[in-house]
Design a protein around this motif. Structure first.
Motif, PDB file in Angstrom:
ATOM      1  N   GLY A   1       0.821  -1.214   0.000  1.00 57.48           N
ATOM      2  CA  GLY A   1       0.000   0.000   0.000  1.00 57.48           C
ATOM      3  C   GLY A   1       0.849   1.256   0.000  1.00 57.48           C
ATOM      4  O   GLY A   1       0.596   2.204  -0.744  1.00 57.48           O
ATOM      5  N   LEU A   2       1.893   1.243   0.818  1.00 59.84           N
ATOM      6  CA  LEU A   2       2.792   2.402   0.912  1.00 59.84           C
ATOM      7  C   LEU A   2       3.526   2.631  -0.419  1.00 59.84           C
ATOM      8  O   LEU A   2       3.573   3.754  -0.929  1.00 59.84           O
ATOM      9  CB  LEU A   2       3.810   2.160   2.046  1.00 59.84           C
TER      10      LEU A   2
ATOM     11  N   GLN B   1       1.133   3.725  -3.171  1.00 52.37           N
ATOM     12  CA  GLN B   1       0.713   5.117  -2.951  1.00 52.37           C
ATOM     13  C   GLN B   1       1.824   6.088  -3.347  1.00 52.37           C
ATOM     14  O   GLN B   1       1.572   7.098  -4.008  1.00 52.37           O
ATOM     15  CB  GLN B   1       0.342   5.296  -1.461  1.00 52.37           C
ATOM     16  N   ARG B   2       3.050   5.785  -2.986  1.00 50.80           N
ATOM     17  CA  ARG B   2       4.160   6.703  -3.268  1.00 50.80           C
ATOM     18  C   ARG B   2       4.565   6.675  -4.744  1.00 50.80           C
ATOM     19  O   ARG B   2       5.148   7.622  -5.254  1.00 50.80           O
ATOM     20  CB  ARG B   2       5.398   6.358  -2.405  1.00 50.80           C
ATOM     21  N   SER B   3       4.309   5.576  -5.443  1.00 46.72           N
ATOM     22  CA  SER B   3       4.747   5.484  -6.846  1.00 46.72           C
ATOM     23  C   SER B   3       3.620   5.791  -7.827  1.00 46.72           C
ATOM     24  O   SER B   3       3.864   5.950  -9.008  1.00 46.72           O
ATOM     25  CB  SER B   3       5.284   4.076  -7.126  1.00 46.72           C
ATOM     26  N   ARG B   4       2.370   5.850  -7.309  1.00 49.18           N
ATOM     27  CA  ARG B   4       1.194   6.062  -8.164  1.00 49.18           C
ATOM     28  C   ARG B   4       1.051   4.959  -9.210  1.00 49.18           C
ATOM     29  O   ARG B   4       0.544   5.196 -10.303  1.00 49.18           O
ATOM     30  CB  ARG B   4       1.259   7.408  -8.901  1.00 49.18           C
TER      31      ARG B   4
ATOM     32  N   ARG C   1       4.319   4.120 -18.691  1.00 50.41           N
ATOM     33  CA  ARG C   1       4.949   4.244 -17.364  1.00 50.41           C
ATOM     34  C   ARG C   1       4.604   3.040 -16.468  1.00 50.41           C
ATOM     35  O   ARG C   1       5.482   2.423 -15.872  1.00 50.41           O
ATOM     36  CB  ARG C   1       4.475   5.551 -16.711  1.00 50.41           C
TER      37      ARG C   1
ATOM     38  N   GLU D   1      -6.247   7.114   0.563  1.00 51.67           N
ATOM     39  CA  GLU D   1      -5.874   8.529   0.332  1.00 51.67           C
ATOM     40  C   GLU D   1      -7.058   9.470   0.518  1.00 51.67           C
ATOM     41  O   GLU D   1      -6.917  10.667   0.343  1.00 51.67           O
ATOM     42  CB  GLU D   1      -5.358   8.696  -1.108  1.00 51.67           C
TER      43      GLU D   1
ATOM     44  N   PHE E   1      11.524  10.417   0.802  1.00 55.03           N
ATOM     45  CA  PHE E   1      10.603   9.385   0.324  1.00 55.03           C
ATOM     46  C   PHE E   1       9.162   9.893   0.243  1.00 55.03           C
ATOM     47  O   PHE E   1       8.400   9.497  -0.643  1.00 55.03           O
ATOM     48  CB  PHE E   1      10.687   8.171   1.263  1.00 55.03           C
ATOM     49  N   PHE E   2       8.793  10.781   1.172  1.00 53.95           N
ATOM     50  CA  PHE E   2       7.413  11.271   1.206  1.00 53.95           C
ATOM     51  C   PHE E   2       7.226  12.592   0.452  1.00 53.95           C
ATOM     52  O   PHE E   2       6.156  13.168   0.452  1.00 53.95           O
ATOM     53  CB  PHE E   2       6.942  11.412   2.665  1.00 53.95           C
ATOM     54  N   ARG E   3       8.336  13.084  -0.158  1.00 51.98           N
ATOM     55  CA  ARG E   3       8.213  14.326  -0.919  1.00 51.98           C
ATOM     56  C   ARG E   3       8.169  14.074  -2.425  1.00 51.98           C
ATOM     57  O   ARG E   3       7.505  14.779  -3.159  1.00 51.98           O
ATOM     58  CB  ARG E   3       9.385  15.260  -0.577  1.00 51.98           C
ATOM     59  N   LYS E   4       8.930  13.056  -2.859  1.00 56.09           N
ATOM     60  CA  LYS E   4       9.017  12.789  -4.305  1.00 56.09           C
ATOM     61  C   LYS E   4       8.216  11.532  -4.672  1.00 56.09           C
ATOM     62  O   LYS E   4       8.075  10.614  -3.864  1.00 56.09           O
ATOM     63  CB  LYS E   4      10.490  12.571  -4.690  1.00 56.09           C
ATOM     64  N   THR E   5       7.725  11.519  -5.919  1.00 59.61           N
ATOM     65  CA  THR E   5       7.036  10.306  -6.394  1.00 59.61           C
ATOM     66  C   THR E   5       8.087   9.240  -6.697  1.00 59.61           C
ATOM     67  O   THR E   5       9.088   9.515  -7.349  1.00 59.61           O
ATOM     68  CB  THR E   5       6.221  10.619  -7.667  1.00 59.61           C
ATOM     69  N   LEU E   6       7.821   8.046  -6.206  1.00 59.63           N
ATOM     70  CA  LEU E   6       8.752   6.930  -6.404  1.00 59.63           C
ATOM     71  C   LEU E   6       8.587   6.353  -7.816  1.00 59.63           C
ATOM     72  O   LEU E   6       7.463   6.273  -8.315  1.00 59.63           O
ATOM     73  CB  LEU E   6       8.444   5.862  -5.352  1.00 59.63           C
TER      74      LEU E   6
ATOM     75  N   GLY F   1       1.049   6.475   4.009  1.00 56.26           N
ATOM     76  CA  GLY F   1       1.812   7.151   2.954  1.00 56.26           C
ATOM     77  C   GLY F   1       1.196   8.486   2.585  1.00 56.26           C
ATOM     78  O   GLY F   1       1.905   9.498   2.444  1.00 56.26           O
TER      79      GLY F   1
ATOM     80  N   SER G   1       2.871  12.186   3.443  1.00 56.93           N
ATOM     81  CA  SER G   1       3.260  13.010   2.286  1.00 56.93           C
ATOM     82  C   SER G   1       2.267  14.160   2.078  1.00 56.93           C
ATOM     83  O   SER G   1       2.291  14.827   1.050  1.00 56.93           O
ATOM     84  CB  SER G   1       3.354  12.142   1.030  1.00 56.93           C
TER      85      SER G   1
ATOM     86  N   GLU H   1      -0.832  14.095   1.397  1.00 58.22           N
ATOM     87  CA  GLU H   1      -1.674  13.904   0.219  1.00 58.22           C
ATOM     88  C   GLU H   1      -3.045  13.341   0.600  1.00 58.22           C
ATOM     89  O   GLU H   1      -3.811  12.938  -0.267  1.00 58.22           O
ATOM     90  CB  GLU H   1      -0.978  12.944  -0.777  1.00 58.22           C
TER      91      GLU H   1
END
Lengths: 199, 163
Positions: A18-19, A22-25, A42, A105, B3-8, B85, B89, B91
């Protein structure tokens, strides 16, 4: 492993997934929809990389008889079911992963999609209780059952058993195919960017 | 924290998930979502219908409601991980579909997803992250179905976008 242990492992795994999602979209729907509609890849590339790693990993362990592969008969219902699912995920704009992640989210639309996924499952349970198709797991034999439109059970481990060739060999073949698709996408992207630069 | 500022990069994210999924495959089974969702449906139906649920054979022969079913906790974990997350971040905020047409599309899409998962015995996650890497025949059948479905769905979506 105890039931509590299994549930705990599953929860920890799910939390990390989940983390990261969420961070990679990352979105599985976008991996297919964007490739079809917008010719952007992508998410498709990420999906292919994961499938390559998983194919090598799973078939390596299947070679030595390890792991917990999914075990049930397959048939026409996989094509029909995932066809309906594919239409649904594009219309809803989310798949099973992104509905949970987007709900986390604060996306109320994703929560709504989840609610109706549950309702869809319940409606199917009513239909199944009327026609009993596809066969219940207890009625599966692992062999083809054409009357019930079932082809039986087969995976890299059964191929190894049948042909005496290690499962990893089949796995490497599949990984190669996935890599060829991945490389074709990279080439296409390079072509798109050089085309855009020359415009 | 960066890690929580940029998209991975999703390739990195999915590569990590794939390695963890191999551990899951060794411990309990590969990553899946549809099975857990079905069990949650059964548990919710049992809470509403009580003993009457036994009159629907599916919930006895295919999925007997059981809160100790590990697959449920993958979904709950994903919800929790995404919430953490999004919170860290900055969001996390409530967002709603703006138009009635979006609500309708999500409703129809959700119903099709739920119905399709149970008809197929698998969801998109089991297809791409379980069955196909195991080289199960069902994975190839499911992939052909989901690509055809995504294509038809995309045509419908495009038609709606174009008005």
């Amino acid at each position: 492993m105890s039931v509590v242990g299994e549930c705990l492992v599953a929860f920890i795994f799910g939390s990390v997934v989940g983390l990261l999602v969420q961070r990679s979209r990352f979105c599985n729907t976008a991996a297919l929809r964007d490739a079809i509609l917008f010719k952007t890849y992508r998410n498709t590339k990420a999906l292919l990389v994961a499938m390559m790693i998983l194919t090598i990993g799973f078939t390596t362990f299947l070679t030595i008889g390890d792991g917990h592969p999914m075990h049930f008969d397959v048939g026409l219902n996989q094509i029909l079911g995932l066809f309906l699912f594919g239409v649904g995920m594009v219309l809803a704009g989310a798949c099973t992963v992104s509905t949970w992640v987007k709900t986390g989210e604060g996306n109320v639309g994703a929560l709504w999609a989840l609610l109706f996924t549950f309702i869809g499952m319940f409606l199917f349970s009513l239909l199944w209780s009327y026609n009993y198709w596809p066969p219940a797991p207890s009625a599966m034999t692992g062999e083809p059952n054409l009357q019930a439109l079932q082809l039986g059970y087969s995976n890299a481990a059964t191929l190894q058993e049948k042909y005496g060739i290690p499962a990893i060999v089949f796995g490497l073949g599949q990984t190669l195919v996935l890599f060829v698709i991945y490389r074709a996408i990279l080439r296409k992207e390079r072509g798109q960017s050089s085309g855009a630069a020359s415009n | 924290m960066e890690f929580f500022r940029k998209t991975l990069d999703p390739v990195i994210a999915l590569a990590i998930i794939a390695v963890l999924d191999i551990f899951m495959f060794l411990i309990v089974g590969a990553w899946t979502v549809g099975g857990g969702e079905t069990m949650m449906t059964g548990l919710a139906a049992q809470a509403v219908l009580g003993e009457d649920l036994q009159r629907i054979p599916f919930w006895n022969l295919v999925f007997r409601p059981d809160p100790g079913y590990w697959k449920i906790y993958i979904s709950l974990g994903m919800l929790f991980g995404a919430f953490v997350g999004a919170l860290l971040s900055k969001e996390f905020y409530l967002r709603y579909p703006r138009h009635l047409s979006e609500w309708i599309l999500i409703t129809v899409g959700g119903l099709l997803m739920g119905f399709g998962i149970r008809l197929a015995f698998v969801c998109n996650v089991s297809t791409f992250f379980g069955l196909t890497p195991e080289m199960n025949l069902g994975g190839y059948l499911a992939i052909s179905g989901i690509i055809a479905g995504a294509w038809v769905g995309s045509l419908i979506y495009k038609k709606i976008l174009e008005g």
